[in-house]
Design a protein around this motif. Structure first.
Motif, short mmCIF file in Angstrom:
data_model
loop_
_atom_site.label_atom_id
_atom_site.label_comp_id
_atom_site.label_asym_id
_atom_site.label_seq_id
_atom_site.Cartn_x
_atom_site.Cartn_y
_atom_site.Cartn_z
N UNK A 152 0.80 -1.22 0.00
CA UNK A 152 0.00 0.00 0.00
C UNK A 152 0.82 1.26 0.00
N UNK A 153 2.08 1.16 -0.39
CA UNK A 153 2.95 2.32 -0.38
C UNK A 153 2.60 3.33 -1.45
N UNK A 154 3.02 4.57 -1.21
CA UNK A 154 2.80 5.67 -2.16
C UNK A 154 4.14 6.13 -2.74
N UNK A 155 5.18 6.13 -1.90
CA UNK A 155 6.51 6.52 -2.36
C UNK A 155 7.50 5.40 -2.04
N UNK A 156 8.57 5.35 -2.85
CA UNK A 156 9.62 4.37 -2.63
C UNK A 156 10.68 4.95 -1.69
N UNK A 157 11.76 4.22 -1.40
CA UNK A 157 12.76 4.77 -0.47
C UNK A 157 13.48 6.01 -0.96
N UNK A 158 13.33 6.34 -2.25
CA UNK A 158 13.86 7.60 -2.76
C UNK A 158 12.80 8.70 -2.71
N UNK A 159 11.66 8.38 -2.09
CA UNK A 159 10.54 9.30 -1.90
C UNK A 159 9.87 9.67 -3.22
N UNK A 160 10.08 8.87 -4.26
CA UNK A 160 9.44 9.09 -5.54
C UNK A 160 8.08 8.41 -5.56
N UNK A 161 7.08 9.11 -6.02
CA UNK A 161 5.74 8.54 -6.12
C UNK A 161 5.77 7.42 -7.15
N UNK A 162 5.25 6.27 -6.77
CA UNK A 162 5.23 5.13 -7.68
C UNK A 162 4.49 5.48 -8.97
N UNK A 163 5.11 5.20 -10.09
CA UNK A 163 4.48 5.42 -11.38
C UNK A 163 4.74 6.79 -11.97
N UNK A 164 5.44 7.66 -11.25
CA UNK A 164 5.78 8.99 -11.77
C UNK A 164 7.29 9.16 -11.70
N UNK A 165 7.88 9.66 -12.77
CA UNK A 165 9.33 9.71 -12.83
C UNK A 165 9.94 10.90 -12.12
N UNK A 166 9.20 11.97 -11.88
CA UNK A 166 9.82 13.17 -11.30
C UNK A 166 8.88 13.87 -10.32
N UNK A 167 8.23 13.06 -9.48
CA UNK A 167 7.33 13.58 -8.45
C UNK A 167 7.69 12.90 -7.13
N UNK A 168 7.95 13.70 -6.11
CA UNK A 168 8.26 13.17 -4.79
C UNK A 168 7.37 13.79 -3.74
#
Length: 947
Positions: free
Chosen positions: A623-639
């Motif tokens: 159920x995560x929204x961001x990965x460990x780099x704080x990037x929103x899953x499925x978007x390349x340049x959104x944190x």
């Protein structure tokens, strides 16, 4: 260095005069005309927004814009003076939000204050500064977030602060205030210190807890957070005023030309390439909620000025033509092009583009709302408001966690003890206290924060802990969650619950907090809640406040913890050390049974102002929204960078945590953008799945970025340690063990990236590092010698002289040495935190220590029941509010009150043993808006920390 400026006459015409009125400062005017586009756009100028904007703008070759929905404060006394802590809740700088009716309690909604101001919650909070326990962050890492454990977070806790020990050895002994120099910063932006007045009742409480088997913490910020502690505050040790995000990460850097802020602008949508929007999102909606606040000007009866949600009518069923993406976040790679914003609901929407990234830092509630309005969130929710689904991410707005509290009232009747209630009931006493504060910066007016606290483990306060936790372990994960959740959210909660059950069985993990106001209130707050809530949009209108349902105590374990805590309060009051205070047990009464205690809980529950978890950093399958780099899953340049990314809420007041998260995020973002051109959008981002794959396999992140041209060290390596990019200057000495990788940027200048955990020694000052990411020819030059082997080394800061030289010596055997010429960025404010005058040249020689162990924590651990109590019993401030008076810093020879004769503060350089401290010019007196600057961001609050 920059793209051409846009006159922006169109935008200026649409912005209200009050927003664009020129505030003349020693740099760029606040709300000055914008560029046509920015490399980075940050949404929200609270703690995390200002930290990230500041750190990214350290690179003079990039441009950064922060957009804030609120206005800058005017340096009012109610904001700066600690005695007024909590007095401005419900005022001009509050979003005035409220929850949905809490049917599991008494059916009434509750206020949910959040800062709507430049600086966010740091302007309004109770100033408590603690980090939580090592277990909190080790649990984050165990849930699939490598590099976010205690060792990965500690360097950033250090980087954010300048810690000043308590001024008197006698006071330190009396109030058990110790500190471990290994875990504190000495030149970070935020001033962290102690008040110049202590209420003696705190010693009674700590002695009673010790009598009952609860220890006193050695240092509440060394990661061993269970037990009683006198926590420091974000307080300037010289003039005893609030050290907030605006005054630490913004004001000293207003002359930085690439650090832009606008205030009074509400970001309404994130712009996604190829994705249309809902008509209502994109167009003015006059006649409804104009400013996005809750309550819409209606005052509640709770004394804080809160009220219900917004007033925009619900949408009809009409639809417009739109492009539906409905992409899976595991396979899509959407590009974010910018943001849309407006000053009010009836104003025309404006847009501005971002060539690199958009970073959402609007606070856990508004960040979730903004993602949902932009088509990123649970598809069923977005469909219900006819919002095109760009990414179906069920976690957005779910996993909401908060520290809920319940007030108590046990007034102390021994008048021989000074009491904070005298500030409100005795005008003569308050006038004398005000005079002492204004003259000497001592006395009760310095002690507004309720910082004599206790973080109690469940097994130490009740014999029922095993039974309570066994019941929690036996629960089906879906028993007390909202109905109809996506299976990934259930899977994520299952792992969280297992972690909570295991950790709360330990005697060194806090289950709840006691907030002591020294007047007879021992307020209780659940620290590790099992309950989970939701934050969802109410409509497609961006100015309609979100629906906030914290669902406090929906899991019965949280209620059981509070019952046991209320019963333990009786034991505390009956303990011999507390008897001299002569406490009267009114709420709850001494003979109240469990039914009566439950009624007090049901009517008294309020927020501790710590909503978090709504954009959780978790694997997608949890159920995560961001990965460990704080990037929103499925978007390349959104944190997302704020308290929303917390997988589980730590046992702490959250502002110190948010500062550290934002500092770490800035390093991650910098490393992920090394070598990216400023002239065109980056094409080097990879999908979330490939990023996670690279982390899992341990491969270099850069190898997974097929189109990247950078040769720098990877973002994944930075998950464990910070790069040396702070703008802070001068430190007395520095020593640490850090592996460094040196690479050459496309411009030919060197960059150094730390690739292992920082292990501070007693004089270590990570925040002092001032090595720019992308130097330019406009900067003064430094010479850097570094080893090309894996031996340990670290960069030390240099003060802002004409030239600087820095030598880093390796403790390993002889190696090939490489010398690089590096530009050291200069700014008129870079020496604000230096305790000595800048020299024409400066040098630092640091020998790295490779023999340090991997653990830096080496020191042994040693109101009424219905509505009007709760928080109000904790927050006491003088009435009527006095006008702001002079806070000129006393000279070195100024006489302090005789009761503070042991003070060691004798100069403005803040010297304490081997530590070196200094004060920004703005710290010495009330800051005239005509002489200082402000910039701004949008929606705001990252962490609201009261009490």
């Amino acid at each position: 260095m920059y793209r051409s400026r846009l006159a922006l006459t169109t935008l200026a015409a649409c912005l209200p005069f009050s927003t664009l009125s020129l505030v003349h400062i020693h740099g760029r005017d606040l709300n000055a005309p914008l560029l046509d586009s920015y490399d980075y756009i940050v949404v929200g100028c609270g703690i995390s927004g200002l930290v990230v904007t500041n750190r990214l703008s350290e690179d003079p070759s990039v441009s950064v814009l922060c957009i804030e929905a609120g206005d800058p404060d005017q340096y009012e006394a109610i904001i700066q003076n600690p005695v007024y802590v909590g007095a401005d809740i419900g005022g001009n700088y509050d979003w005035l939000l409220s929850t949905t009716p809490q049917t599991q309690l008494d059916g009434a909604p509750r206020p949910m204050p959040q800062g709507k101001v430049l600086g966010g919650g740091s302007i309004l909070n109770a100033m408590c500064w603690n980090r939580g326990g090592q277990d909190d962050y080790n649990a984050w890492a165990a849930l699939g977030n490598p590099g976010w454990d205690w060792d990965g977070m500690l360097p950033y806790f250090i980087k954010s602060e300048t810690y000043t020990p308590v001024y008197s050895a006698e006071i330190a002994r009396e109030y058990s205030i110790n500190y471990n120099p290994l875990v504190h910063g000495t030149s970070g932006p935020v001033q962290v210190s102690y008040p110049r007045f202590f209420y003696p009742q705190s010693t009674n409480l700590f002695a009673a807890l010790n009598y009952l088997g609860v220890p006193t913490q050695y240092d509440p910020n060394d990661g061993s957070s269970a037990g009683a502690a006198f926590v420091p505050t974000d307080l300037d040790p010289i003039n005893q005023t609030r050290s907030d995000a605006r005054r630490t990460y913004f004001d000293p850097y207003v002359s930085r030309p690439n650090f832009h802020v606008i205030t009074g602008q509400h970001v309404t949508r994130i712009l996604i390439e190829g994705v249309d929007s809902n008509f209502v999102v994109d167009n003015p909606t006059p006649g409804g909620n104009e400013d996005g606040n809750g309550m819409n000007g209606v005052t509640s009866n709770e004394g804080f000025g809160f009220g219900p949600g917004g007033s925009t009518p619900a949408l009809g069923n009409s639809t417009t033509a739109r492009l539906l993406r409905r992409q899976s976040p595991s396979t899509s790679n959407l590009r974010i092009t910018g943001v849309e914003f407006a000053a009010s609901a009836s104003d025309t929407r404006q847009s501005i583009s971002a060539t690199r990234e958009v970073i959402v830092a609007a606070g856990s509630l508004h960040s979730a709302q903004l993602l949902q309005l932009s088509g990123i969130g649970p598809s069923s929710l977005l469909d219900s408001f006819d919002i095109p689904v760009a990414l179906d991410l069920p976690g957005v707005g779910n996993n909401l966690q908060d520290h809920c509290l319940v007030g108590t009232f046990y007034p102390y009747n021994n008048a021989s003890y000074p009491s904070p209630t005298q500030l409100t009931t005795n005008a003569t006493y308050n006038a004398a206290a005000e005079l002492e504060y204004n003259t000497f910066k001592t006395g009760p007016w310095t002690a507004g924060s309720p910082n004599a606290l206790a973080f109690n483990p469940l097994p130490l306060i009740t014999n029922n802990s095993a039974s309570i936790l066994s019941g929690a372990d036996d629960q089906d994960p879906t028993d007390f969650l909202p109905a109809g959740l996506d299976p990934t959210l259930v899977a994520g909660y299952t792992l969280q619950k297992q972690s909570l059950v295991r950790r709360l069985a330990e005697t060194n993990v806090a289950s709840y907090e006691i907030i002591n106001n020294n007047a007879g209130s021992l307020t209780l707050a659940v620290m590790h809640p099992f309950s989970r809530g939701q934050c969802y949009i109410r409509s497609a209108d961006p100015f309609e406040p979100p629906s906030i349902d914290p669902r406090w105590l929906t899991n019965p374990v949280d209620r059981q913890v509070l019952i046991e805590a209320l019963l333990f309060n009786r034991q505390i009051l009956a303990a011999p050390p507390m008897l001299p205070l002569q406490a009267a047990q009114f709420v709850p009464a001494v003979d109240d049974d469990e039914d009566a205690l439950n009624r007090i809980i049901n009517t008294g529950i309020r927020t501790e102002f710590h909503p978090s978890g709504t954009c959780a950093m978790l694997p997608l399958e949890q159920g995560g929204v961001v990965d460990p780099l704080l990037r929103v899953y499925g978007a390349q340049n959104l944190r997302v960078v704020d308290a929303g990314i917390f997988p589980m809420i730590p046992a702490a007041h959250l502002q110190a945590v948010v500062y550290a998260v934002a500092e770490k995020a800035a390093d991650i973002i910098k490393a992920d953008n090394v070598g990216v051109s400023t002239a065109a959008p980056s094409s080097s981002s990879a999908s979330a799945s490939s990023l996670l794959a690279s982390l899992t396999t341990g491969s270099s992140l850069s190898s997974s970025l097929a189109s990247s041209t950078t040769s720098s060290a990877t973002s994944s390596s930075l998950l464990g340690s910070p790069t040396s990019t702070s703008t802070s200057a001068s430190t007395s000495s520095t020593s640490a063990a850090v592996n460094s990788t040196a690479t050459l940027s496309p411009e030919g200048s060197s960059t150094v990236t730390n690739t292992s955990s920082v292990l501070p020694t007693s004089n270590f000052n990570l925040a002092s590092s001032s090595f720019p990411v992308s130097p330019t020819s406009e900067s003064s030059l430094s010479t850097l010698a570094f080893s090309t082997t894996t031996s340990s080394s670290i960069l030390s800061s240099t003060s802002s002289g004409t030239s600087s030289s820095l030598s880093i010596n390796s403790s390993s055997s002889s190696t090939t040495q490489t010398t690089a010429t590096v530009a050291s960025s200069r700014s008129s404010s870079t020496n604000f935190y230096s305790s000595s005058a800048s020299e024409s040249s400066s040098s630092a020689s640091i020998s790295s220590i490779t023999s340090l162990s991997s653990s830096s924590s080496t020191v042994p651990q040693t109101t009424t029941g219905s509505t009007s109590f709760g928080l109000s019993s904790v927050l006491l401030s003088p009435t009527p509010l006095q006008s702001a008076s002079s806070t000129t810093r006393p000279s070195a020879s100024s006489r302090l009150d005789s009761s503070f004769a042991s003070s060691t503060d004798s100069s403005s350089s803040r010297s304490s043993s081997s530590q070196s401290f200094a004060v920004p010019p703005s710290s010495s007196s009330p800051i005239d808006p005509e002489q200082t600057s402000t910039r701004t961001t949008v929606i705001d609050t990252t962490s609201y920390d009261l009490p």
